[in-house]
Enzyme design. Structure first.
Site, PDB file in Angstrom:
ATOM      1  N   CYS A 255      36.343  24.289  16.943  1.00 14.97           N
ATOM      2  CA  CYS A 255      37.712  24.732  17.216  1.00 14.97           C
ATOM      3  C   CYS A 255      37.762  26.190  17.669  1.00 14.97           C
ATOM      4  CB  CYS A 255      38.585  24.548  15.977  1.00 14.97           C
ATOM      5  SG  CYS A 255      38.029  25.474  14.522  1.00 14.97           S
ATOM      6  N   GLY A 426      46.371  31.219   8.098  1.00 13.77           N
ATOM      7  CA  GLY A 426      47.260  32.128   7.389  1.00 13.77           C
ATOM      8  C   GLY A 426      48.738  31.991   7.712  1.00 13.77           C
ATOM      9  N   PHE A 427      49.455  33.101   7.518  1.00 10.46           N
ATOM     10  CA  PHE A 427      50.911  33.093   7.712  1.00 10.46           C
ATOM     11  C   PHE A 427      51.278  32.723   9.152  1.00 10.46           C
ATOM     12  CE2 PHE A 427      50.434  36.701   4.496  1.00 10.46           C
ATOM     13  CZ  PHE A 427      50.571  35.844   3.420  1.00 10.46           C
ATOM     14  N   GLY A 429      49.751  30.802  11.278  1.00 10.77           N
ATOM     15  CA  GLY A 429      49.525  29.391  11.588  1.00 10.77           C
ATOM     16  C   GLY A 429      49.987  28.439  10.508  1.00 10.77           C
TER      17      GLY A 429
END
Length: 520
Positions: A255, A426-427, A429
């Protein structure tokens, strides 16, 4: 067909009954393993790593044969990185021994999570099994592996191989289990059960969201769409080599692979020439349109091309490309949601666009991440520290790789980031984890904190040994006399029935189960 083993969780009963059997055994193993000392844990991890490393090539070939994804040699390298490389990265780390802070008058006691439920993807199947299993063993947790159906057989065999190595080195029976026939009902039951301590979710967005909705702690990931900026100060030859090597690694199945190359116009021609020298084929407009239509029919990425080679994709589009082509570079003008090439591509097709200045490149990269990929990663090839800092602070991501291929750079194998197969977004995503998954995320610390007043004494804890050291082999999982044993040998069951200590442990577990049922 993979043969049954003591470590394979059979699913010939209902989902609820199967989950009950799996988790009861996993809880027992986790409680037993939580008492192991650092030396015992090190012995077990070292043995498992040695076996995993020795089978790296075998499982690389099996994974490619079973899934049709990727490159055998690259998967072998990933398997080594997620076994020997992982052990080397954490060789000086201790997640078992209590820590003393005499000046702060604090004692820290490590508390393993307990039962780890690990969902593994088809794209990086065995390397994910290796990675998550070794992390769990390093931190004295038990683990239940739920493989993707498309990579089921290679993952089952790999998990059973690691389980046998762990038990042979003294680990408790059931410390590693794998689900032989994964199903949505069984997975949902396992994810929602209170005995599951934490879910490691690597896979599609729907599966990750299900893990978060389960009610149990979950460490998941989000989608990527990596922008790569090449400015006029970059070492163009080195940048081209790194980008092609990274984008073609395992046929771009990680990814962290590069999605769109954003190039300062002043160096675009030079970079294009260097990309060709490294094995890239720059698509003409009509070729690009055919590749776009092939890989993105109806504007959605066609999963049939995940991890396929550049030759395979070109042939599917009716194109002939030079022998040895590693990646297909697709120039386009506008980074907008309507442009399919501006979306994530888990195949060796690399978007390419030019910008007048580095500042325009930063704006273009932000536009790309607004489409998808927020929180994941970005890359820049530049020798200007000011540009690197500006790019890094303006990208809504938690990893920026500089002058390195992003596939292995953001994954921590070609940089000094934590080596990982799970990238937290995190925030930005919508993920609970904002960094690379590592052993520290599977152990918490209880802190004994004394009065800070200097007149209050702080005892000498240095002579205490916690947890207790383990001596001799660990007894096998206690099974009742009428249990089929899930494939356990008869002599193991006989030993279980004859061991008074184990019978007492079984009675205690049953009592705790009944108590929990009464409370609920």
């Amino acid at each position: 067909m993979v043969s049954n083993s003591p470590h394979t969780a059979l699913t010939d009963r209902s989902s609820a009954a199967t989950a009950q059997a799996i988790l009861q055994r996993s809880v027992w193993a986790a409680r037993a393993y939580a008492d192991f000392d650092a030396a015992a844990v090190s012995r077990i991890v070292s043995r498992v790593v040695a076996v995993a490393e020795s089978k790296a090539g075998h499982y690389a070939e099996w994974a490619v044969r079973e899934t049709g994804f990727g490159v055998v040699e690259h998967k072998r390298l990933k398997n080594i990185a997620c076994s020997r490389g992982l052990l080397d990265a954490y060789t000086d780390s201790d997640f078992v021994t209590p820590r003393l802070q005499p000046d702060a008058k604090i004692v820290e006691i490590p508390r393993p999570a307990g039962v780890v439920l690990a969902l593994t993807p088809s794209t990086n199947p065995v390397s994910s099994v290796y990675f998550k299993t070794i992390l769990a063993l390093m931190t004295r947790n038990s683990i239940v592996i739920c493989p993707h159906p498309r990579a089921r057989e290679c993952c089952i065999d790999a998990a059973n191989t690691l389980a046998e190595a762990a038990v042979a080195a003294g680990a408790p029976d059931g410390v590693i289990q794998v689900i032989e026939h994964p199903s949505i009902p069984l997975l949902n039951t396992l994810m929602a059960d209170a005995r599951t301590s934490v879910i490691l979710a690597t896979g599609g967005g729907d599966m990750v969201r299900s893990a978060y909705r389960s009610g149990n702690p979950a460490l998941g990931v989000g989608p990527a769409n990596v922008p790569v900026l090449v400015d006029r100060t970059a070492d163009i030859k080195a940048a081209a080599e790194r980008i092609v090597d990274s984008k073609s690694f395992d046929n771009s199945i990680l990814c962290t692979n590069e999605s769109v190359l954003i190039v300062e116009r002043a160096v675009s021609d030079e970079l294009s020439n260097q990309l060709r020298h490294q094995g890239a084929h720059i698509l003409k407009p009509d070729e690009r349109d055919r590749i776009r239509a092939t890989v993105f029919p109806d504007t959605h990425f066609d999963a049939r091309y995940v991890g396929r080679s550049a030759d395979y994709i070109a042939e599917a589009a009716g194109l002939r490309v030079p022998s040895g082509t590693k990646i297909l570079v697709a120039p386009f003008d506008l980074i907008v949601p309507e442009e399919p090439l501006a979306h994530e591509k888990l195949c060796p097709v690399l978007g390419y666009t030019t910008v007048p200045t580095a500042d325009d490149g930063i704006a273009a990269a932000r536009s790309l991440l607004r489409i998808t990929g927020a929180g994941h990663s970005a890359a820049i090839h530049s020798n200007d520290a000011e540009t690197v800092l500006k790019f890094s602070t303006q990208m809504p991501v938690y990893r920026v790789s500089v002058n390195v291929g992003n596939s292995l750079g953001s994954a921590g194998f070609h940089t000094n980031l934590a080596p990982t197969m799970t990238i937290g977004t995190g925030f930005f995503g919508r993920s609970s984890l904002g960094e690379n998954l590592q052993p520290a995320h599977l152990v918490h610390w209880s802190r004994i904190a004394y009065n800070a007043d200097a007149t209050v004494a702080f005892p000498n804890f240095g002579s205490l040994t916690l947890p207790r050291p383990i001596e001799g082999p660990t007894p096998p999982y206690p099974l009742p006399s009428n249990d089929a044993g899930h494939g356990l040998p008869a002599e193991t069951m006989a030993a279980d029935r004859g061991d008074a200590a184990l019978r007492a442990e079984l009675r205690r577990l049953i009592f705790e189960e009944l108590t929990d049922m009464m409370r609920s």
